[in-house]
Design a protein around this motif. Structure first.
Motif, mmCIF file in Angstrom:
data_model
loop_
_atom_site.group_PDB
_atom_site.id
_atom_site.type_symbol
_atom_site.label_atom_id
_atom_site.label_comp_id
_atom_site.label_asym_id
_atom_site.label_seq_id
_atom_site.Cartn_x
_atom_site.Cartn_y
_atom_site.Cartn_z
ATOM 1 N N ASN A 181 39.444 30.148 36.674
ATOM 2 C CA ASN A 181 38.912 29.482 37.883
ATOM 3 C C ASN A 181 37.589 28.775 37.594
ATOM 4 O O ASN A 181 36.688 29.369 37.007
ATOM 5 N N HIS A 182 37.501 27.531 38.044
ATOM 6 C CA HIS A 182 36.225 26.823 37.913
ATOM 7 C C HIS A 182 35.962 26.059 39.212
ATOM 8 O O HIS A 182 36.856 25.478 39.808
ATOM 9 N N GLU A 183 34.715 26.092 39.603
ATOM 10 C CA GLU A 183 34.321 25.721 40.963
ATOM 11 C C GLU A 183 33.164 24.735 40.920
ATOM 12 O O GLU A 183 32.541 24.554 39.870
ATOM 13 N N THR A 193 35.862 30.069 47.064
ATOM 14 C CA THR A 193 34.426 29.875 46.806
ATOM 15 C C THR A 193 33.824 28.838 47.753
ATOM 16 O O THR A 193 32.805 29.055 48.377
ATOM 17 N N ARG A 220 37.852 37.463 39.994
ATOM 18 C CA ARG A 220 38.124 36.237 39.248
ATOM 19 C C ARG A 220 37.029 35.987 38.229
ATOM 20 O O ARG A 220 35.876 36.406 38.418
ATOM 21 N N TRP A 222 34.957 33.252 37.177
ATOM 22 C CA TRP A 222 34.579 31.949 37.734
ATOM 23 C C TRP A 222 33.585 31.213 36.842
ATOM 24 O O TRP A 222 32.573 31.802 36.427
#
Ligand code: NAP
Ligand code: GDD
Length: 332
Positions: A181-183, A193, A220, A222
């Motif tokens: 996961n990348h936000e 998020t 997660r 992140w």
């Protein structure tokens, strides 16, 4: 004279498409991007980063081979980054067949077009940690067997294997980044998020009263999206195509994220968060933790460029500024 490199990005209107475009433009690439025709075009992210006018936009639907072939002919790229997908896990339970078509089978459509028209192109596939799903193991790497837990994860696994199959069968330069996961402030509002940071900002400004969430115990791994998009580029610069896990190497619960996001604004999340059963999934991935040692060694990639706390601060501050300036009605 050195030829200017060109790249075609599918899903350029999404979070990663936007950051990757910016990165490639800064590298001197000519950037083409596909978008799907909808009644109100979705270019807010490209406009937000001020790069929309620097990109050649091509209408193209992943379900239509003809439009994929046309996009390839128009752009004649050195590299393709296939980022377009139905990417929301929750929606894959209510729209499993559409997800299989868009997120899974379309990758085969694109690979076929590449094989037949431009087999020298370098191809990046956006694989995902969701393919590990129910694996009960500490840290997940390129050698961990997969066990997807959602129609989205299953569709992505098909895409992952068919990319590998085309690499081996037809000698294509085709590889996958297995990204955790990348936000970012450009994350879609339905992902947890951004749902949290935007609600926290609205509550702080008196524009909302509560935040309804599902499973707070899910964990997660992140990271920050711009840091991850750089890896996509690095994978396509290698001598030979290989798959890589990209992850921060630490994980946190949704509860921890929400607690820290509200604390950034001097709020106690327990005063505002309500648990709502409708946000629980038929089957959820309880925990994901990635091991990106291979990428650190072979791509010289630093997973700790942006910490978990920094990520939350960046997102909360961006949402606070947005709602201060524009009020609650704005869509982004
Ligand atoms: P995103 O913000 O949801 O963007 C998805 C893109 O796909 C959007 O541009 C969307 O267009 C486009 N798209 C959807 N259906 C389409 C169709 N039928 N035809 C053409 N385009 C279509 O996703 P993201 O977070 O940037 O992620 C990029 C890729 O990485 C996705 O494949 C995702 O599954 C994968 N991935 C993401 C993460 C993560 O944590 N972000 C982790 C691992 C893998 P619209 O703007 O019109 O909706
Ligand atoms: N979206 C959402 N909304 N998730 C919630 C909520 C809520 O109200 N409440 C709890 N969660 C939990 C979900 O059940 C899940 O366990 C976790 O928060 C993360 O959900 P999402 O932010 O929707 O992300 P995801 O992990 O399901 O999927 C994302 O990461 C994948 C990589 O592992 C997406 O970006 C996928 O496209 C990506 O492949």
């Amino acid at each position: 004279m050195r030829k200017i490199k060109s790249a075609l990005i599918t899903g350029i209107t999404g979070q990663d498409g936007t950051y990757l475009s910016k990165f490639l433009l800064e590298k001197g690439y000519k950037v083409f991007g596909t978008y799907r025709r909808i009644s109100s075009p979705n270019f807010w992210r490209l406009e937000h980063l001020g790069i929309k006018d620097k990109i050649k936009l091509i209408p193209c639907d992943l379900l239509d081979e003809g439009s994929l072939a046309t996009a390839l002919k128009i752009s004649d790229p050195d590299e393709i980054y296939n980022l377009a997908a139905q990417s929301f896990v929750d929606a894959s339970f209510s729209e499993p067949i559409a997800t299989a078509q868009i997120t899974g089978l379309s990758v085969l459509r694109l690979l076929e077009v590449i094989r037949l028209l431009k087999p020298k192109i370098r191809f990046y596939q956006a694989s995902t940690s969701e393919m590990f799903g129910g694996v009960k193991k500490g840290s997940l790497n390129e050698n961990t067997p997969f066990y997807p837990k959602s129609p989205y994860g299953v569709a992505k696994l098909f895409a992952h294997w068919i990319t590998l199959n085309y690499r081996e069968s037809y000698n294509l330069f085709a590889c996958s980044g297995i990204l955790f996961n990348h936000e970012s402030p450009l994350r879609g509002q339905e992902f947890v998020t951004r749902k949290i940071t935007s609600a926290a900002a609205k509550i702080k400004l008196g524009l909302a009263k509560e935040l309804r969430l599902g499973n707070l115990d899910a964990k997660r791994d992140w990271g920050y999206a711009p840091d991850y998009c750089e890896c996509m580029y690095l994978m396509l610069q290698k001598k030979s195509p290989e798959d890589f896990v990209i992850a921060s190497g630490e994980n946190h619960t949704v509860r921890e994220f929400v607690q820290k996001a509200f604390a950034c604004l001097g709020l106690d999340y327990r005063d505002y968060v309500k648990i709502d059963k409708s946000f629980f999934r038929p089957s959820d991935v309880p925990s994901l933790l990635g091991d990106s040692k291979k990428a650190q060694k072979e791509l010289n990639w630093n997973p700790r460029k942006t910490s978990f706390d920094q990520l939350i601060k960046i997102m909360v501050e961006a949402d606070l500024e947005r709602y201060q300036q524009k009020g609650p009605g704005i869509i982004f």
